[in-house]
Design an enzyme around this catalytic site. Structure first.
Site, PDB file in Angstrom:
ATOM      1  CD  GLU A  22       1.190  14.658  -6.452  1.00 23.87           C
ATOM      2  OE1 GLU A  22       1.070  13.855  -5.484  1.00 23.87           O
ATOM      3  OE2 GLU A  22       1.460  15.768  -6.294  1.00 23.87           O
ATOM      4  CB  SER A 148       2.729  11.199  -6.618  1.00 26.89           C
ATOM      5  OG  SER A 148       1.983  11.339  -5.499  1.00 26.89           O
ATOM      6  CE1 TYR A 211       0.275   7.143  -4.183  1.00 24.81           C
ATOM      7  CE2 TYR A 211       1.457   7.897  -6.033  1.00 24.81           C
ATOM      8  CZ  TYR A 211       1.088   8.158  -4.882  1.00 24.81           C
ATOM      9  OH  TYR A 211       1.386   9.180  -4.113  1.00 24.81           O
ATOM     10  NE  ARG A 250       6.800   9.500   2.260  1.00 27.74           N
ATOM     11  CZ  ARG A 250       6.020   9.635   1.264  1.00 27.74           C
ATOM     12  NH1 ARG A 250       4.708  10.049   1.669  1.00 27.74           N
ATOM     13  NH2 ARG A 250       6.509  10.347   0.050  1.00 27.74           N
ATOM     14  CG  ASP A 252       9.918  10.786   0.286  1.00 25.79           C
ATOM     15  OD1 ASP A 252       9.577   9.990   1.124  1.00 25.79           O
ATOM     16  OD2 ASP A 252       9.380  11.260  -0.609  1.00 25.79           O
ATOM     17  CD  GLU A 268      10.234  15.247  -2.938  1.00 24.39           C
ATOM     18  OE1 GLU A 268       8.994  15.166  -3.184  1.00 24.39           O
ATOM     19  OE2 GLU A 268      10.994  15.172  -4.008  1.00 24.39           O
ATOM     20  CG  ASN A 270       3.994  14.469   0.424  1.00 23.39           C
ATOM     21  OD1 ASN A 270       3.079  15.211   1.047  1.00 23.39           O
ATOM     22  ND2 ASN A 270       3.960  13.564  -0.170  1.00 23.39           N
ATOM     23  N   GLY A 274       0.375  10.382   1.282  1.00 24.28           N
ATOM     24  CA  GLY A 274      -0.750   9.603   0.922  1.00 24.28           C
ATOM     25  C   GLY A 274      -1.300   8.782   1.765  1.00 24.28           C
TER      26      GLY A 274
END
Length: 307
Positions: A22, A148, A211, A250, A252, A268, A270, A274
């Site tokens: 990443e 990601s 992205y 964050r 998901d 999961e 994070n 990002g």
């Protein structure tokens, strides 16, 4: 922010780049955050984190490190341990929470213990995953310790053969039940969740969709039944606390909307979301009235070492 020096403008080393898959995302996050912190009045040094990181930080002498690294080494407890050793306050989660969240299997164990809904999964050798269906389709194959959506494969119900995986995949991977429906995400800012975002794409919300400007659409706040939105925010907060996260995280989710609230699953968490121009946490912060500059300032002010 503990340990601040007597300088008028605190010196912030923004850690970015690094050695993971990443790297490019991290460089983008780091540049955005560095620019915002300069606008906020901090003295900022951008640091492309390599094997000489400890020596470079010793030479820079920062008051705090803003950890904008993503993926292994930067997000899994390794850099956090180095910063603890050096005694430099740093942003986001500490060693244990970072390590737990990056290991998807361990994170799921924590989620289950906290009563959060997770999908069934297993860890299997890549050779076995390529040789046969180790789980009845549909299922998802992904690395156990990447973010990601790096290296994610969906094996659909009609698949006649198991997937052929990229040679860069680790020797073992996670295989988990595929949940049809909608992609949701919810950030936590310290002790509060602001809203839920729905992610709309023509296919899977993969690295390209995340992205590439225009490759996905973010509905923020998401158009959801009140109970589902409330459950997402509750689950994100509980995951944040169960893992021991601090600052920004964050989580998901997948939601099978044909099953109502019973179709909601956490995938999961994070610990270093990002911070790129297409990233999700800054959008949710803006819904709560927090600009990107204010968000970066808050993250720095929340930095610590030893907790």
């Amino acid at each position: 922010m503990a340990g601040r020096s007597s300088r008028t403008a605190p010196k912030v080393a923004v850690l970015m780049g690094g050695r993971s898959a990443e790297r490019d995302v991290s460089l983008s996050s780091g540049r955005e955050c560095a620019n915002a912190l300069r606008e906020a009045g901090y003295e900022v040094v951008e640091v492309d984190a390599g094997r000489d990181l400890a020596a470079r930080l010793a030479a820079i002498g920062p008051d705090v490190c803003f950890n904008a690294l993503h993926g292994r080494w930067g997000e899994d407890g390794c850099v956090q341990g180095l910063l603890e050793w050096l005694g430099i306050p740093y942003t986001h989660s500490g060693v244990l929470a970072s390590a737990l969240a990056m290991d998807k299997t361990r994170a799921k164990e924590v989620f289950r213990a906290a009563g959060l809904p997770v999908v069934e999964s297993l860890i299997a050798p890549v050779a076995e995953i390529e040789a046969r269906h180790v789980m009845a389709p549909p299922y998802v194959v992904k690395p156990n310790n990447e973010g990601s959506s790096v290296g994610v494969y969906i094996v659909h119900e009609a698949a006649n053969a198991p997937p052929r995986l990229d040679p860069g995949m680790p020797s073992e991977a996670m295989v988990e039940t595929y949940v049809p429906g909608r992609e949701l995400t919810c950030a936590v800012f310290g002790d509060r969740a602001i809203c839920v975002t729905e992610l709309l794409t023509r296919g899977w919300y993969d690295y390209h969709a995340k992205y590439t400007p225009g490759a996905s659409r973010h509905v923020c706040p998401a158009d959801l039944p009140d109970d589902v939105a409330a459950a997402c925010m509750d689950h994100a907060l509980r995951a944040h606390r169960a893992l021991g996260c601090r600052g920004l995280s964050r989580s998901d989710f997948r939601w099978d909307d044909t099953r109502g609230l019973a179709g909601l699953y956490i995938l999961e968490t994070n610990t270093q979301p990002g911070m790129t121009p297409t990233s999700l946490a800054p959008e949710q912060a803006a819904v709560g009235g927090m600009s990107f500059v204010d968000l970066c300032r808050w993250i720095v002010e929340d930095a610590s070492c030893g907790r």
